[in-house]
Design a protein around this motif. Structure first.
Motif, PDB file in Angstrom:
ATOM      1  N   TYR A   1       0.859  -1.186   0.000  1.00 15.02           N
ATOM      2  CA  TYR A   1       0.000   0.000   0.000  1.00 15.02           C
ATOM      3  C   TYR A   1       0.895   1.236   0.000  1.00 15.02           C
ATOM      4  N   ASP A   2       0.659   2.130  -0.952  1.00 17.69           N
ATOM      5  CA  ASP A   2       1.442   3.362  -1.046  1.00 17.69           C
ATOM      6  C   ASP A   2       0.521   4.456  -1.584  1.00 17.69           C
ATOM      7  N   SER A   3       0.244   5.456  -0.759  1.00 15.17           N
ATOM      8  CA  SER A   3      -0.730   6.486  -1.125  1.00 15.17           C
ATOM      9  C   SER A   3      -0.124   7.641  -1.915  1.00 15.17           C
ATOM     10  N   ALA A   4       1.162   7.541  -2.285  1.00 11.31           N
ATOM     11  CA  ALA A   4       1.834   8.681  -2.916  1.00 11.31           C
ATOM     12  C   ALA A   4       1.266   9.021  -4.283  1.00 11.31           C
ATOM     13  N   LEU A   5       0.747   8.038  -5.017  1.00 10.68           N
ATOM     14  CA  LEU A   5       0.332   8.265  -6.400  1.00 10.68           C
ATOM     15  C   LEU A   5      -0.841   7.358  -6.744  1.00 10.68           C
ATOM     16  N   THR A   6      -1.815   7.905  -7.463  1.00 11.62           N
ATOM     17  CA  THR A   6      -2.918   7.105  -7.979  1.00 11.62           C
ATOM     18  C   THR A   6      -2.503   6.551  -9.339  1.00 11.62           C
ATOM     19  N   ARG A   7      -2.469   5.227  -9.443  1.00 10.42           N
ATOM     20  CA  ARG A   7      -1.957   4.557 -10.637  1.00 10.42           C
ATOM     21  C   ARG A   7      -3.075   3.906 -11.442  1.00 10.42           C
ATOM     22  N   THR A   8      -2.820   3.740 -12.718  1.00  9.64           N
ATOM     23  CA  THR A   8      -3.700   2.931 -13.549  1.00  9.64           C
ATOM     24  C   THR A   8      -3.517   1.465 -13.163  1.00  9.64           C
ATOM     25  N   ALA A   9      -4.366   0.598 -13.734  1.00  5.91           N
ATOM     26  CA  ALA A   9      -4.245  -0.833 -13.453  1.00  5.91           C
ATOM     27  C   ALA A   9      -2.853  -1.338 -13.828  1.00  5.91           C
ATOM     28  N   ALA A  10      -2.381  -0.954 -15.003  1.00  4.10           N
ATOM     29  CA  ALA A  10      -1.079  -1.424 -15.473  1.00  4.10           C
ATOM     30  C   ALA A  10       0.053  -0.892 -14.613  1.00  4.10           C
ATOM     31  N   GLN A  11      -0.014   0.374 -14.219  1.00  7.13           N
ATOM     32  CA  GLN A  11       1.034   0.971 -13.392  1.00  7.13           C
ATOM     33  C   GLN A  11       1.085   0.321 -12.012  1.00  7.13           C
ATOM     34  N   ALA A  12      -0.086   0.054 -11.433  1.00  2.00           N
ATOM     35  CA  ALA A  12      -0.121  -0.583 -10.116  1.00  2.00           C
ATOM     36  C   ALA A  12       0.444  -1.995 -10.185  1.00  2.00           C
ATOM     37  N   PHE A  13       0.100  -2.731 -11.245  1.00  2.39           N
ATOM     38  CA  PHE A  13       0.599  -4.099 -11.387  1.00  2.39           C
ATOM     39  C   PHE A  13       2.113  -4.102 -11.554  1.00  2.39           C
ATOM     40  N   GLU A  14       2.625  -3.206 -12.378  1.00  3.41           N
ATOM     41  CA  GLU A  14       4.069  -3.161 -12.621  1.00  3.41           C
ATOM     42  C   GLU A  14       4.835  -2.749 -11.366  1.00  3.41           C
ATOM     43  N   ALA A  15       4.303  -1.761 -10.632  1.00  3.45           N
ATOM     44  CA  ALA A  15       4.988  -1.272  -9.432  1.00  3.45           C
ATOM     45  C   ALA A  15       4.782  -2.192  -8.238  1.00  3.45           C
ATOM     46  N   ARG A  16       3.755  -3.050  -8.312  1.00  3.65           N
ATOM     47  CA  ARG A  16       3.354  -3.898  -7.184  1.00  3.65           C
ATOM     48  C   ARG A  16       2.961  -3.057  -5.979  1.00  3.65           C
ATOM     49  N   GLN A  17       2.450  -1.858  -6.232  1.00  2.78           N
ATOM     50  CA  GLN A  17       2.017  -0.997  -5.135  1.00  2.78           C
ATOM     51  C   GLN A  17       1.040   0.047  -5.662  1.00  2.78           C
ATOM     52  N   GLY A  18       0.321   0.648  -4.736  1.00  2.72           N
ATOM     53  CA  GLY A  18      -0.605   1.700  -5.108  1.00  2.72           C
ATOM     54  C   GLY A  18      -1.458   2.075  -3.917  1.00  2.72           C
ATOM     55  N   ASN A  19      -2.189   3.187  -4.066  1.00  3.89           N
ATOM     56  CA  ASN A  19      -3.173   3.495  -3.038  1.00  3.89           C
ATOM     57  C   ASN A  19      -4.384   2.586  -3.262  1.00  3.89           C
ATOM     58  N   CYS A  20      -5.376   2.728  -2.404  1.00  3.80           N
ATOM     59  CA  CYS A  20      -6.470   1.772  -2.445  1.00  3.80           C
ATOM     60  C   CYS A  20      -7.225   1.830  -3.765  1.00  3.80           C
ATOM     61  N   LEU A  21      -7.461   3.034  -4.274  1.00  2.00           N
ATOM     62  CA  LEU A  21      -8.183   3.154  -5.532  1.00  2.00           C
ATOM     63  C   LEU A  21      -7.411   2.484  -6.665  1.00  2.00           C
ATOM     64  N   SER A  22      -6.105   2.680  -6.703  1.00  6.01           N
ATOM     65  CA  SER A  22      -5.271   2.045  -7.728  1.00  6.01           C
ATOM     66  C   SER A  22      -5.379   0.525  -7.664  1.00  6.01           C
ATOM     67  N   LEU A  23      -5.323  -0.019  -6.454  1.00  8.04           N
ATOM     68  CA  LEU A  23      -5.368  -1.470  -6.297  1.00  8.04           C
ATOM     69  C   LEU A  23      -6.744  -2.024  -6.624  1.00  8.04           C
ATOM     70  N   VAL A  24      -7.797  -1.251  -6.350  1.00  9.63           N
ATOM     71  CA  VAL A  24      -9.147  -1.653  -6.743  1.00  9.63           C
ATOM     72  C   VAL A  24      -9.259  -1.700  -8.265  1.00  9.63           C
ATOM     73  N   ILE A  25      -8.736  -0.670  -8.934  1.00  6.72           N
ATOM     74  CA  ILE A  25      -8.764  -0.623 -10.399  1.00  6.72           C
ATOM     75  C   ILE A  25      -7.992  -1.809 -10.987  1.00  6.72           C
ATOM     76  N   MET A  26      -6.815  -2.082 -10.433  1.00  5.86           N
ATOM     77  CA  MET A  26      -6.016  -3.203 -10.914  1.00  5.86           C
ATOM     78  C   MET A  26      -6.757  -4.525 -10.730  1.00  5.86           C
TER      79      MET A  26
END
Length: 395
Positions: free
Chosen positions: A101-126
């Motif tokens: 979990y990392d709230s620094a940036l809201t990522r697209t599905a692809a960005q969250a998957f590649e980074a293996r991290q994201g805020n909650c909305l990013s991880l929901v989208i992924m």
């Protein structure tokens, strides 16, 4: 702690999102009713540099070849499990994605998957993108929750709550969704662990939330042009998302367009008269315009609507620290923590006050709590380093 590899979760799970407020305020979570498109007069494209190229809905949810390979492996290796259970297990096994979990940036599905991290909305989208590739029915929900505030400089963020349901396909009705059998996934479960009923929201609302988050993040970086186009995109994606108008108004105010900010905030308040964020921002804009008496009336209205403003005691505590009144500062930080015991910065400043008062045990305790409650890698590393120094000081 909030900044961590996500642990295995229970079968029935609910996820956190971000919104915005600014000494100047910004926020989150939409209801089900629909409204007409936003009035064109609320937009002021000519005041900003040419449009940022915003991602489309399909691009936000798009899968990469690596994600398709992943879903194929989930389907192939499920060993008789129901497909949604197989995806659930794959997401949370420590030898698989190892999501953080990392709230620094809201990522697209692809960005969250590649980074293996994201805020909650990013991880929901992924997760939704992966589920849909596996033909698992997906339902997004907005979940009512108590206000949760954070800040970046003088911008204050109010976080809403979103979760994701994975449905069971009805074999008798291909493409159908069994509403009585679902799995709720949450990447930041409520502190009390109790499930709350949510309000179904559409994919367009999720897209608007994504764009609103990006607008808030751009504002925090001082990138007003980007913030404008993201906020505009949020409003156009879902005119029902009232707090996106508030974000747009914050952009106008910071750009010096006070009349445009006022018009946008009045529209937001007409839609939601009880929006404390819009009312607070409107009071500041009206005051900036020199209408002091009117601003006083709005502030009195705000005090009735929101008797305890977020960060009030925190800001007073920082002033006390600056004045060298560490005992008073400690009392104020403790009051703010009673309002929200989970926000990392409150623990950090309380640790600083305890340290100045010579209470090294309490300072170490709250620095540890600050580290454990942090939501970005940067904050986690900062607090961890300070905690190490505190421990070394006590040896």
């Amino acid at each position: 702690m909030k900044y961590r590899s996500l642990p295995p979760l229970s079968w029935h799970l609910p996820c956190r999102l971000l919104a915005l407020c600014c000494a100047l305020l910004l926020s989150a979570c939409a209801g089900p009713s629909r409204v007409p498109a936003a009035p064109p007069a609320l937009f002021a494209d000519s005041l900003f540099e040419p449009a940022l190229a915003l991602p489309s809905e399909d691009e936000i949810f798009a899968l990469t070849p690596a994600m398709r390979t992943y879903t194929q492996a989930v389907s192939r290796d499920r060993r008789g499990k129901e497909i949604r259970r197989a995806l659930f297990d794959a997401l949370y096994r420590r030898d698989q994605l190892q999501l953080e979990y990392d709230s620094a940036l809201t990522r697209t599905a692809a960005q969250a998957f590649e980074a293996r991290q994201g805020n909650c909305l990013s991880l929901v989208i992924m997760t939704a993108a992966l589920a849909q590739e596996l033909n698992i029915p997906v339902v997004f929900q907005s979940v009512p929750t108590e206000d949760s505030w954070s800040r970046s400089g003088e911008i204050y963020f109010n976080s809403g709550h979103v979760n994701l349901k994975l449905g069971r396909i009805q074999r008798e009705a291909p493409g159908g969704y069994d509403a009585d059998a679902y799995t709720v996934i949450d990447f930041l479960p409520p502190p009390d662990g109790r499930q709350r009923d949510g309000i179904p929201i559409g994919r367009r609302t999720i897209v608007a939330m994504f764009m609103n988050n990006r607008a808030a993040e751009a504002l925090a970086r001082g990138q007003l042009t980007d913030a404008y186009w993201w906020a505009r995109g949020a409003v156009l994606s879902d005119p029902n998302l009232v707090y996106a108008y508030n974000t747009l108004a914050v952009v106008y105010r910071r750009h010096g367009e006070l009349a445009q900010a006022e018009a946008t905030l009045r529209y937001a308040l007409a839609r939601d008269p009880r929006s404390a964020m819009a009312l607070s921002n409107l009071a500041q804009v009206v005051e900036n315009l020199g209408r002091i008496e009117e601003a006083s009336v709005l502030k009195a209205q705000l005090a009735r609507l929101q008797p305890e403003q977020p960060f009030r005691y925190f800001n007073q505590g920082r002033e006390a620290m600056q004045a060298g009144d560490y005992r008073r500062a400690r009392e104020l930080f403790q009051r703010e923590l009673r309002r929200d015991p989970t926000y990392h910065e409150f623990h950090f400043w309380l640790a600083a006050a305890d340290y100045m008062l010579g209470d090294l045990y309490a300072a170490e305790k709250h620095m540890r709590l600050a580290r454990d409650a942090s939501t970005t890698r940067k904050d986690h590393e900062l607090y961890a380093a300070k905690l190490d120094r505190l421990k070394a000081h006590q040896r």
